[in-house]
Design an enzyme around this catalytic site. Structure first.
Site, PDB file in Angstrom:
ATOM      1  N   LYS A  24      50.525  32.972  62.884  1.00 33.28           N
ATOM      2  CA  LYS A  24      51.185  33.744  61.948  1.00 33.28           C
ATOM      3  C   LYS A  24      50.618  35.135  61.658  1.00 33.28           C
ATOM      4  CE  LYS A  24      50.293  30.702  57.941  1.00 33.28           C
ATOM      5  NZ  LYS A  24      50.654  29.966  56.998  1.00 33.28           N
ATOM      6  N   TYR A  54      35.726  57.285  41.475  1.00 37.71           N
ATOM      7  CA  TYR A  54      36.738  57.286  40.466  1.00 37.71           C
ATOM      8  C   TYR A  54      36.189  56.591  38.926  1.00 37.71           C
ATOM      9  CZ  TYR A  54      40.625  59.023  43.469  1.00 37.71           C
ATOM     10  OH  TYR A  54      41.225  59.728  44.281  1.00 37.71           O
TER      11      TYR A  54
END
Length: 348
Positions: free
Chosen positions: A35, A244
């Site tokens: 999956k 940042y």
């Protein structure tokens, strides 16, 4: 901007399957869960390699995944859908010969009404309270459902990665109460359940994350290697900040490398500032400050020479090592690996 190189080793994945397969009795069939596009590595690549090991049954999460896998591997394998028969799935299930694991009375009614002669299995809820029929629901439909010939009765363990958790034994007992004496193949164990021992194996086991090198299969062979290119280096003086929010401040002169990957590439933001490392060969280099969308910054002051790329998944740092530093699990790291990487398949 250059892209990172994600190297995938299908033979290592096959080795992990062989090891997990060897933990069960020969009468137990070992399948594979592919999956989330083969846990981010490419379901077609994974399934094609495992078919060479004799795998004939694959599990995916959704019907759309099953359709894509069928197109990739052809008509020989049995593809089973863990989400069952959802509204709108009927044509795809029929046209691509997919086998749903029915999860509710509504799904059972839908399947028998729209695809009465089509293969199906049933998922039972043995205590995880996520998918499957609860014991009372199963009792209400069991007789009619069994007459239609399900290919599998399955359930899923909630705490298999914690062998001492009492819920494992409780779920085992519940699953037995719901299925003992029924002439239908049974499955309870994914990777963690395989490691719990033969009591949990029944007729079919469904290894998933262990195939890809993830915990709780601690003896797994690593399947992926991820190298990130260095875009630029710069010298930073004491007192200067990097990234940042002024996420890191230099206390001494430092050389900083900026790498071309970030949270848009699956290197989740929580990795920043948590002693996460990348590697120049066997030498660790600390990730500094915040991970941004497309870049992260690394301290390379101690390197004699800065290489063209640094490794973030390698022999020195597995997916679970990286996940621990980010406060998550290896599943999230694997399935988040972005589409911007250049993918290199060993053996091709």
């Amino acid at each position: 901007m250059g892209t990172g190189i994600l190297t995938i080793a299908p033979d290592a994945l096959a080795k992990n399957w062989q090891a997990l397969d060897g933990m069960s009795d020969r009468r137990v069939e070992t399948t594979a869960v592919v999956k989330a596009d083969g846990y981010g590595l490419g379901a077609g690549i994974v399934a094609q390699r495992l078919m060479r090991e004799g795998v004939g049954i694959f599990f995916v999460a959704a019907t759309e995944e099953g359709m894509a896998l069928r197109k990739a591997i052809g008509d020989t394998a049995d593809i089973r859908i863990l989400s069952g028969h959802m509204a709108g799935d009927t044509d795809m299930l029929r046209d691509f010969n997919l086998t749903p694991m029915l999860n509710s009375v509504d799904q059972i009614n839908r399947h028998f009404a729209t695809l009465p002669n089509h293969a199906f299995g049933v998922q039972l809820d043995s205590g995880m309270n996520r998918l499957g029929l609860e014991p009372v629901e199963w009792d209400s439909v069991k007789i009619d459902t069994l007459t239609r010939g399900p290919v599998l009765l399955m359930s899923h363990l909630a705490c298999a990665d914690d062998p001492e958790n009492p819920l494992n034994a409780q779920q085992l007992a519940c699953f037995r109460d719901m299925t003992d004496g029924l002439d239908v193949p049974r499955s309870l164990a994914a990777t963690g359940g395989i490691l719990l021992g033969s009591d949990y194996h029944f007729d079919l086991v469904r290894p998933g994350v262990g195939l890809y090198g993830g915990a709780p299969f601690v003896d797994a062979t690593p399947v992926v290697h991820l190298s990130l290119p260095v875009i630029q280096t710069r010298d930073v003086q004491p007192g200067e900040y990097v990234g940042y929010g002024n996420g890191w401040q230099a206390q001494t002169p430092a050389k900083i490398a900026t790498l071309a990957a970030g949270y848009a590439d699956g290197l989740i933001r929580a990795m920043g500032g948590n002693a996460t490392q990348v590697y120049a060969g066997a030498t660790p280099c600390e990730v500094l400050g915040r991970v941004s969308m497309d870049m992260l910054t690394v301290d390379v002051t101690h390197l004699d020479e800065v290489p063209e790329s640094l490794d973030i998944l390698c022999a020195h740092q597995t997916v679970d090592d990286l996940a621990d530093k980010a406060g998550t699990i290896g599943y999230e790291i694997l399935t988040s690996l972005g589409a911007r990487y250049t993918r290199r398949i060993l053996g091709e």
